[in-house]
Write an enzyme that holds these catalytic residues in place. Structure first.
Site, PDB file in Angstrom:
ATOM      1  N   GLY A  39       0.790  -0.792   0.104  1.00  0.00           N
ATOM      2  CA  GLY A  39      -0.162  -0.230  -0.132  1.00  0.00           C
ATOM      3  C   GLY A  39       0.805   1.086   0.388  1.00  0.00           C
ATOM      4  O   GLY A  39       0.049   2.423  -0.478  1.00  0.00           O
ATOM      5  N   ASP A  99       1.879   3.940   4.556  1.00  0.00           N
ATOM      6  CA  ASP A  99       0.602   4.400   3.937  1.00  0.00           C
ATOM      7  C   ASP A  99      -0.811   4.844   5.039  1.00  0.00           C
ATOM      8  O   ASP A  99      -1.180   6.159   5.319  1.00  0.00           O
ATOM      9  CB  ASP A  99      -0.252   3.807   3.272  1.00  0.00           C
ATOM     10  CG  ASP A  99      -0.506   1.835   4.254  1.00  0.00           C
ATOM     11  OD1 ASP A  99      -0.005   2.292   4.152  1.00  0.00           O
ATOM     12  OD2 ASP A  99      -0.570   1.268   3.012  1.00  0.00           O
ATOM     13  N   ASP A 135      -3.448   2.431  12.066  1.00  0.00           N
ATOM     14  CA  ASP A 135      -4.505   1.941  12.089  1.00  0.00           C
ATOM     15  C   ASP A 135      -4.181   1.814  13.847  1.00  0.00           C
ATOM     16  O   ASP A 135      -4.295   2.205  14.837  1.00  0.00           O
ATOM     17  CB  ASP A 135      -4.524   1.567  11.317  1.00  0.00           C
ATOM     18  CG  ASP A 135      -6.443   0.450  11.243  1.00  0.00           C
ATOM     19  OD1 ASP A 135      -7.334   1.041  12.008  1.00  0.00           O
ATOM     20  OD2 ASP A 135      -6.834  -0.030  10.709  1.00  0.00           O
ATOM     21  N   VAL A 145     -10.751   3.265   4.096  1.00  0.00           N
ATOM     22  CA  VAL A 145     -10.682   3.795   3.368  1.00  0.00           C
ATOM     23  C   VAL A 145      -9.525   3.280   2.367  1.00  0.00           C
ATOM     24  O   VAL A 145      -8.806   2.310   2.338  1.00  0.00           O
ATOM     25  CB  VAL A 145      -9.678   5.644   3.910  1.00  0.00           C
ATOM     26  CG1 VAL A 145     -10.249   6.096   4.225  1.00  0.00           C
ATOM     27  CG2 VAL A 145      -7.812   5.377   4.563  1.00  0.00           C
ATOM     28  N   ASP A 151      -5.929  -0.381  -0.493  1.00  0.00           N
ATOM     29  CA  ASP A 151      -6.848  -1.403  -1.657  1.00  0.00           C
ATOM     30  C   ASP A 151      -7.595  -1.731  -0.816  1.00  0.00           C
ATOM     31  O   ASP A 151      -7.954  -1.736   0.973  1.00  0.00           O
ATOM     32  CB  ASP A 151      -6.122  -2.513  -2.124  1.00  0.00           C
ATOM     33  CG  ASP A 151      -5.855  -3.540  -0.722  1.00  0.00           C
ATOM     34  OD1 ASP A 151      -4.803  -3.404   0.121  1.00  0.00           O
ATOM     35  OD2 ASP A 151      -6.169  -4.933  -0.934  1.00  0.00           O
ATOM     36  N   ARG A 210      -7.050   0.593  -5.470  1.00  0.00           N
ATOM     37  CA  ARG A 210      -4.861   1.331  -5.497  1.00  0.00           C
ATOM     38  C   ARG A 210      -4.456   2.722  -6.337  1.00  0.00           C
ATOM     39  O   ARG A 210      -3.902   2.994  -5.716  1.00  0.00           O
ATOM     40  CB  ARG A 210      -4.564   0.756  -5.531  1.00  0.00           C
ATOM     41  CG  ARG A 210      -3.927  -0.531  -4.744  1.00  0.00           C
ATOM     42  CD  ARG A 210      -3.341  -2.291  -5.044  1.00  0.00           C
ATOM     43  NE  ARG A 210      -2.611  -2.568  -4.387  1.00  0.00           N
ATOM     44  CZ  ARG A 210      -2.743  -3.148  -2.854  1.00  0.00           C
ATOM     45  NH1 ARG A 210      -2.147  -2.290  -2.120  1.00  0.00           N
ATOM     46  NH2 ARG A 210      -2.745  -4.602  -2.326  1.00  0.00           N
TER      47      ARG A 210
HETATM   48  P1  5GP Z   1      -2.082  -1.498  11.414  1.00  0.00           P
HETATM   49  O1  5GP Z   1      -3.812  -1.866  11.669  1.00  0.00           O
HETATM   50  O2  5GP Z   1      -1.505  -2.699  11.841  1.00  0.00           O
HETATM   51  O3  5GP Z   1      -1.910  -0.439  11.510  1.00  0.00           O
HETATM   52  O4  5GP Z   1      -2.536  -1.381  10.148  1.00  0.00           O
HETATM   53  C1  5GP Z   1      -2.404  -1.793   9.137  1.00  0.00           C
HETATM   54  C2  5GP Z   1      -1.683  -2.156   7.517  1.00  0.00           C
HETATM   55  O5  5GP Z   1      -3.799  -2.039   8.397  1.00  0.00           O
HETATM   56  C3  5GP Z   1      -1.586  -0.867   6.895  1.00  0.00           C
HETATM   57  O6  5GP Z   1      -0.871  -1.152   6.321  1.00  0.00           O
HETATM   58  C4  5GP Z   1      -3.131  -1.014   5.610  1.00  0.00           C
HETATM   59  O7  5GP Z   1      -2.391  -1.717   4.951  1.00  0.00           O
HETATM   60  C5  5GP Z   1      -3.894  -1.977   6.407  1.00  0.00           C
HETATM   61  N1  5GP Z   1      -4.816  -1.087   7.063  1.00  0.00           N
HETATM   62  C6  5GP Z   1      -5.019  -0.610   7.773  1.00  0.00           C
HETATM   63  N2  5GP Z   1      -6.361   0.483   7.534  1.00  0.00           N
HETATM   64  C7  5GP Z   1      -6.741   0.228   6.110  1.00  0.00           C
HETATM   65  C8  5GP Z   1      -7.984   1.200   5.962  1.00  0.00           C
HETATM   66  O8  5GP Z   1      -8.461   1.417   6.684  1.00  0.00           O
HETATM   67  N3  5GP Z   1      -7.918   0.804   4.411  1.00  0.00           N
HETATM   68  C9  5GP Z   1      -7.067   0.066   4.190  1.00  0.00           C
HETATM   69  N4  5GP Z   1      -7.034   0.110   2.387  1.00  0.00           N
HETATM   70  N5  5GP Z   1      -6.098  -1.018   4.559  1.00  0.00           N
HETATM   71  C10 5GP Z   1      -6.041  -0.770   5.680  1.00  0.00           C
END
Ligand code: 5GP
Length: 175
Positions: free
Chosen positions: A45, A101, A104, A154, A160, A166
């Protein structure tokens, strides 16, 4: 660009471009005179953001990529992430900037930072285009932040939904 779902644009192409260039200037100022920076983009991403960000840098850099198993953090409460492609660069004694990117829950970033720290970089900072602090499970440092986002899923600008969207130029919420 419509690909099957209704989309609500949160960030326009212009807003994203302005922010990326602002971040690029900030990073260039902070690292000026400190030698070559290693930009680490997290596959997949972050690639769109990392490439655009790199175009806004006025300092020498190496662009490298680290691949991780996608969504592992979402299904694994311990946040154990699998590396599917490792860096080609030896980051020992280098200034490293991890380009994400979106942060979360923070589980992925937390794992990556721990992993990269074992390689003894000179410095290790994080640049994230999007930050969703409301969903944070683990506290992680975000040194350079593009936008703070509400708790929504998002897509676009590299992000994606099941490998789609993407290539959307905007960042949007799926309806
Ligand atoms: P984490 O929850 O570990 O901080 O996020 C891990 C990964 O989940 C991010 O780098 C991203 O690739 C994916 N991700 C988290 N939230 C979103 C979102 O709202 N949309 C998308 N498309 N991917 C997300």
């Amino acid at each position: 660009m419509e690909q099957g779902h209704a989309l609500e644009v949160l960030l326009t192409e212009e807003e994203i471009a302005d922010k990326v260039s602002f971040l690029g200037e900030q990073i260039s100022r902070d690292y000026a005179g400190s030698g070559e920076l290693v930009l680490v983009a997290v596959l997949r991403g972050s690639v769109y953001f990392a490439v655009d960000l790199s175009r806004c840098l006025a300092i020498p850099f190496v662009l490298d990529f680290i691949g991780i198993s996608s969504y592992a953090a979402k299904t694994d409460p311990l946040g154990i992430v699998r590396i599917t492609k490792d860096l080609d660069t030896n980051i020992a004694s280098k200034n490293v900037l991890l380009v994400e990117d979106i942060v979360d829950t923070g589980l992925t970033l937390n794992y990556l930072l721990k992993n990269l720290r074992t390689r003894k970089p000179l410095s290790l900072r994080v640049c994230a285009l999007l930050d969703m602090p409301a969903r944070r499970i683990v506290n992680v440092p975000v040194d350079y932040r593009g936008f703070e986002m509400p708790d929504v899923y998002v897509v676009g600008y590299g992000l994606d939904y099941q490998e789609r969207y993407r290539n959307l130029k905007e960042i949007a919420v799926l309806k």
